[in-house]
Design a protein around this motif. Structure first.
Motif, mmCIF file in Angstrom:
data_model
loop_
_atom_site.group_PDB
_atom_site.id
_atom_site.type_symbol
_atom_site.label_atom_id
_atom_site.label_comp_id
_atom_site.label_asym_id
_atom_site.label_seq_id
_atom_site.Cartn_x
_atom_site.Cartn_y
_atom_site.Cartn_z
ATOM 1 N N GLU A 108 3.307 16.644 0.191
ATOM 2 C CA GLU A 108 2.312 17.564 -0.370
ATOM 3 C C GLU A 108 2.162 17.424 -1.875
ATOM 4 N N LYS A 109 3.198 16.896 -2.548
ATOM 5 C CA LYS A 109 3.112 16.712 -3.997
ATOM 6 C C LYS A 109 2.635 15.309 -4.392
ATOM 7 N N THR A 110 2.608 14.390 -3.439
ATOM 8 C CA THR A 110 2.179 13.025 -3.730
ATOM 9 C C THR A 110 0.658 12.972 -3.680
ATOM 10 N N CYS A 111 0.031 12.874 -4.847
ATOM 11 C CA CYS A 111 -1.425 12.991 -4.887
ATOM 12 C C CYS A 111 -2.024 12.184 -6.030
ATOM 13 N N VAL A 112 -3.337 12.058 -5.958
ATOM 14 C CA VAL A 112 -4.149 11.499 -7.032
ATOM 15 C C VAL A 112 -5.134 12.565 -7.453
ATOM 16 N N GLU A 113 -5.302 12.737 -8.760
ATOM 17 C CA GLU A 113 -6.130 13.832 -9.262
ATOM 18 C C GLU A 113 -7.128 13.323 -10.298
ATOM 19 N N LEU A 114 -8.361 13.846 -10.216
ATOM 20 C CA LEU A 114 -9.382 13.535 -11.215
ATOM 21 C C LEU A 114 -9.058 14.293 -12.501
ATOM 22 N N LYS A 115 -8.985 13.576 -13.626
ATOM 23 C CA LYS A 115 -8.637 14.184 -14.909
ATOM 24 C C LYS A 115 -9.802 14.211 -15.893
ATOM 25 N N GLU A 116 -10.852 13.445 -15.609
ATOM 26 C CA GLU A 116 -11.980 13.400 -16.536
ATOM 27 C C GLU A 116 -13.232 12.994 -15.776
ATOM 28 N N LEU A 117 -14.346 13.648 -16.085
ATOM 29 C CA LEU A 117 -15.647 13.310 -15.513
ATOM 30 C C LEU A 117 -16.700 13.549 -16.582
ATOM 31 N N VAL A 118 -17.307 12.469 -17.076
ATOM 32 C CA VAL A 118 -18.276 12.555 -18.167
ATOM 33 C C VAL A 118 -19.457 11.646 -17.840
ATOM 34 N N LEU A 119 -20.667 12.122 -18.078
ATOM 35 C CA LEU A 119 -21.875 11.309 -17.937
ATOM 36 C C LEU A 119 -22.161 10.641 -19.273
ATOM 37 N N GLU A 120 -22.324 9.313 -19.269
ATOM 38 C CA GLU A 120 -22.557 8.571 -20.496
ATOM 39 C C GLU A 120 -23.500 7.412 -20.223
ATOM 40 N N ASN A 121 -23.972 6.796 -21.288
ATOM 41 C CA ASN A 121 -24.848 5.630 -21.160
ATOM 42 C C ASN A 121 -24.046 4.347 -21.291
ATOM 43 N N GLY A 122 -24.553 3.297 -20.669
ATOM 44 C CA GLY A 122 -23.850 2.026 -20.717
ATOM 45 C C GLY A 122 -24.803 0.863 -20.526
ATOM 46 N N LEU A 147 0.842 -1.185 0.000
ATOM 47 C CA LEU A 147 0.000 0.000 0.000
ATOM 48 C C LEU A 147 0.881 1.240 0.000
ATOM 49 N N VAL A 148 0.764 2.029 -1.063
ATOM 50 C CA VAL A 148 1.533 3.275 -1.153
ATOM 51 C C VAL A 148 0.841 4.382 -0.370
ATOM 52 N N GLY A 149 -0.469 4.490 -0.553
ATOM 53 C CA GLY A 149 -1.225 5.524 0.140
ATOM 54 C C GLY A 149 -2.682 5.474 -0.260
ATOM 55 N N HIS A 150 -3.489 6.255 0.438
ATOM 56 C CA HIS A 150 -4.913 6.270 0.134
ATOM 57 C C HIS A 150 -5.469 7.676 0.310
ATOM 58 N N CYS A 151 -6.646 7.894 -0.273
ATOM 59 C CA CYS A 151 -7.370 9.152 -0.100
ATOM 60 C C CYS A 151 -8.861 8.858 -0.167
ATOM 61 N N THR A 152 -9.657 9.817 0.232
ATOM 62 C CA THR A 152 -11.100 9.632 0.314
ATOM 63 C C THR A 152 -11.809 10.810 -0.336
ATOM 64 N N THR A 153 -12.901 10.504 -1.048
ATOM 65 C CA THR A 153 -13.717 11.544 -1.650
ATOM 66 C C THR A 153 -15.187 11.144 -1.511
ATOM 67 N N THR A 154 -16.067 11.890 -2.136
ATOM 68 C CA THR A 154 -17.501 11.590 -2.145
ATOM 69 C C THR A 154 -18.041 11.865 -3.537
ATOM 70 N N LEU A 155 -19.242 11.400 -3.805
ATOM 71 C CA LEU A 155 -19.879 11.684 -5.083
ATOM 72 C C LEU A 155 -20.096 13.180 -5.252
ATOM 73 N N THR A 156 -20.513 13.843 -4.199
ATOM 74 C CA THR A 156 -20.714 15.295 -4.263
ATOM 75 C C THR A 156 -19.431 16.012 -4.641
ATOM 76 N N GLN A 157 -18.324 15.564 -4.069
ATOM 77 C CA GLN A 157 -17.031 16.175 -4.384
ATOM 78 C C GLN A 157 -16.648 15.912 -5.833
ATOM 79 N N LEU A 158 -16.814 14.676 -6.292
ATOM 80 C CA LEU A 158 -16.451 14.339 -7.665
ATOM 81 C C LEU A 158 -17.270 15.137 -8.669
ATOM 82 N N GLN A 159 -18.528 15.405 -8.345
ATOM 83 C CA GLN A 159 -19.400 16.108 -9.276
ATOM 84 C C GLN A 159 -18.986 17.559 -9.502
ATOM 85 N N GLN A 160 -18.052 18.066 -8.717
ATOM 86 C CA GLN A 160 -17.530 19.411 -8.963
ATOM 87 C C GLN A 160 -16.585 19.443 -10.152
ATOM 88 N N GLY A 161 -16.200 18.270 -10.643
ATOM 89 C CA GLY A 161 -15.453 18.190 -11.884
ATOM 90 C C GLY A 161 -13.955 18.299 -11.721
#
Length: 533
Positions: A255-269, A222-236
C-alpha cells in the motif's frame, strides 16, 4: 483542435490563406475568385475543397476565406488553385487567369509560405499560399513523478527508472523514459514535457507507468506498474494522482509502494512546424534487403520479381513511402536519397565477391565504415537523384548482386547514424530518416543483438528508423520485436527515446508508422534543447 482523418490517424488541423499580386483585368472582367481542388497521384482533379470570396478591382487581393485542411505528414497532399475572373455587373465567371499546383509538405518545408508565378494573357500574376498552424500544437504538459517505498523484488541494488507510454492500436508509444536513480527507494525523478495534442489524440487510452530496476548484463527487472488517464492527470497534484504499483499479474505490491504526480504545468515547446521554419531538413536514406530468401528476381514468386508493367513487392513499398517525404529534403526539386542494400555478395575493393551487409546500390561497391571514400562524388557515394534514381539503382542492384544470407541490417543503421552523430556535433539542421525494407529481420540471436545495439546507439541522435516488412507470407516478428521500449545495448546503455517503428507493407495505407516521425523529431528536439536556427 486536433483533427482526425477518416483512417483515424493523427492529423494536424492547418489553415491556408491565399493571395494574388499584380493582377490585371479586362473592363468586362474586373473580379477575381480562387477555387481549390485536390489532386490524385496523376495530378488529375478529384474534388473541389474550397472557394474564396470574390474581390473586385484590386490588383493585389488577400482573400478572407480560408482553406481548412488536415495536414498529413505521411501522405502526399497535392492541390490545384484555379484563378477565375468575374464580371462585376452579373457576378458570372468569364474565364480563368491560370492555375498553380502545390502540396502541403513543400509549403511547410519552405517555412509555411509558397509563391507561385502564373502567366496570364495580361500579366504574370503571383499566387501566394501560406499556412498557419494553431498554437495548440506548441502546448506541452510538464510532468514530474516521484516514487515511494520502492524495493527490488530480488534484492538487487536499486537503480530505478520508469517508462511512460500509451498502448495504441498498432504499437506502444513511448512518451518519456526517465533518468536512472541509484540507491534510493524514494526516487524524485526529473520533470519532462509531453505534447498535449498527442495526449488529447489518445484521450480515451490509458497512460501506463512501468517502473524498472536496472540490471547489468541482463534484462531490466520490472518492479511494478500503474495506469492513469489524461483526465485523471488533469486533476493535478494530490491524492487523486497517487498510484499504488502493481505486479505484472495485477497484484498490489504494498500500500505504500506507489508513484505520485508532483508537478503538472502547461507550457509551450518546439513543434515539428517550428523546426521546419528553422530550416531543419530531412536526410532520407533507404536500405533494401537483397538476401536469397526474397527469391530470384526472374521468378514470378520473388519479392524482387522484375516485370515491365507490374512493380515488385519491394518497389511497391518504395513507391508508397518515398514520395510524401521528398518535400522535406534539402533540395526538394532535385533531391538526393541515400540508396543502400544489405545481405548480398558484391564486388569488393580487390575485385573479389564479398558478403556485405551495407553497400551502395548505385555503385555496388562494398561500403566500408565512414572514411574518406564517402566524399561527394566518390564511387562509394550512396546518394541517387530523386525517386527515379532510387528506382533505377534498385532495379540494377537486383540483377547485379549475388543474394546471400543471413539478414542483418545493423550495419546500415550504423552507417546512417555516423552522419546523425556528426549532426549532433555540428548542428547543421538535418534530421536523418532510414527506411529499411526487408522480408524478415535479424536472422539469429547474434544479429539481433547487433541490431539492438545499433538502434540504441542511434536513439540519442537526430535519426528515426522505419522498418517495412515486405511479403505477406513472411515472418516479420524479429523486426517487430525491435519496437520494445526496454531495449538495452550490450554495454549497458538504455534506449534514450523511441526511434524505431515497424509496419507491414500491406498496412502502409492505414498505419501511423510514418506519421510518428514528426513526433519523434519533436521529442528529440525537446530532450536535447537543440538550437537549430
Amino acid at each position: 483542435m486536433l483533427l482526425v482523418a477518416p483512417e483515424k490517424m493523427a492529423a494536424y488541423g492547418v489553415e491556408i490563406t491565399l493571395a494574388i499580386r499584380n493582377a490585371r483585368f479586362y473592363p468586362s472582367a474586373d473580379g477575381v475568385r480562387i477555387r481549390v481542388f485536390s489532386l490524385d497521384k496523376e495530378s488529375e482533379i478529384v474534388e473541389q475543397v474550397a472557394e474564396t470570396e470574390t474581390i473586385y478591382g484590386q490588383a493585389d487581393s488577400l482573400f478572407q476565406e480560408k482553406l481548412n485542411l488536415n495536414f498529413r505528414f505521411e501522405k502526399l497532399q497535392r492541390f490545384r488553385a484555379i484563378i477565375y475572373v468575374l464580371n462585376s455587373s452579373t457576378n458570372t465567371v468569364m474565364g480563368s487567369m491560370g492555375s498553380g499546383d502545390f502540396d502541403l509538405s513543400m509549403m511547410f518545408a519552405c517555412g509555411g509560405r509558397l509563391t507561385l508565378p502564373i502567366t496570364s494573357s495580361l500579366s504574370t500574376i503571383t499566387l501566394e499560399i501560406s499556412g498557419k498552424v494553431p498554437e495548440y500544437y506548441s502546448q506541452f504538459l510538464r510532468l514530474r513523478f516521484s516514487g515511494s517505498y520502492i524495493h527490488s523484488p530480488d534484492g538487487l541494488p536499486l537503480q530505478l527508472y520508469y517508462i511512460l507510454s500509451i498502448p495504441a492500436e498498432d504499437r506502444t508509444i513511448m512518451l518519456h523514459k526517465s533518468e536512472m536513480l541509484k540507491e534510493t527507494k524514494n526516487p524524485e525523478w526529473a520533470a519532462f514535457s509531453v505534447p498535449l495534442f498527442l495526449l488529447n489524440y489518445f484521450n480515451e487510452s490509458s497512460i501506463q507507468v512501468f517502473v524498472y530496476n536496472y540490471t547489468p548484463n541482463h534484462d531490466d527487472q520490472l518492479v511494478g506498474h500503474c495506469t492513469t488517464t489524461l483526465t485523471q492527470l488533469q486533476q493535478g497534484v494530490g491524492h487523486f494522482n497517487s498510484y499504488m504499483l502493481m505486479e505484472a499479474n495485477g497484484k498490489r505490491i504494498h500500500e505504500k509502494t506507489c508513484v505520485e504526480l508532483k508537478e503538472l504545468v502547461l507550457e509551450n515547446g518546439p513543434t515539428f512546424f517550428k523546426m521546419l521554419e528553422d530550416n531543419v531538413k530531412l536526410q532520407l536514406n533507404t536500405a533494401i534487403d537483397l538476401t536469397a530468401s526474397n527469391g530470384n528476381p526472374v521468378n514470378a514468386g520473388s519479392l524482387h520479381y522484375i516485370h515491365p508493367h507490374h512493380p515488385s513487392a519491394y518497389l511497391e513499398s518504395l513507391l508508397h513511402t518515398t514520395p510524401p517525404l521528398l518535400g522535406y529534403l534539402p533540395n526538394p526539386q532535385n533531391p538526393y536519397i541515400g540508396a543502400l542494400g544489405f545481405g548480398a555478395k558484391v564486388q569488393g575493393p580487390g575485385g573479389a565477391l564479398q558478403l556485405s551487409h551495407c553497400f551502395c546500390l548505385v555503385s555496388l561497391i562494398l561500403v566500408l565504415r565512414l572514411t574518406s571514400r564517402f566524399q561527394n562524388g566518390a564511387p562509394t557515394d550512396p546518394r541517387v537523384e530523386g525517386l527515379a534514381g532510387l528506382i533505377s539503382a534498385y532495379r540494377t542492384a537486383t540483377m547485379g548482386v549475388q543474394p546471400f544470407a543471413p539478414t542483418d541490417f545493423s550495419e546500415v543503421i550504423y552507417f546512417v547514424s555516423k552522419f546523425a552523430k556528426a549532426e549532433s556535433r555540428r548542428h547543421v539542421g538535418l534530421y536523418f530518416l532510414l527506411l529499411i525494407y526487408s522480408d524478415g529481420g535479424p536472422a539469429n540471436a547474434l544479429n539481433m543483438k547487433r541490431t539492438i545495439d545499433a538502434v540504441v546507439d542511434a536513439s540519442a541522435h537526430p535519426m528515426s528508423i522505419v522498418a517495412v516488412g515486405v511479403g505477406q507470407d513472411r515472418d516479420h516478428s524479429p523486426m517487430r520485436n525491435l519496437e520494445k521500449l526496454t531495449l538495452k545495448h550490450s554495454d549497458g546503455r538504455l534506449l534514450v527515446r523511441q526511434n524505431y517503428t515497424f509496419v507491414e507493407a500491406s498496412e502502409l495505407e492505414s498505419s501511423d508508422a510514418l506519421a510518428m516521425i514528426p513526433v519523434q523529431m519533436t521529442q528529440w528536439k525537446r530532450m536535447f534543447h537543440f538550437n537549430l536556427q
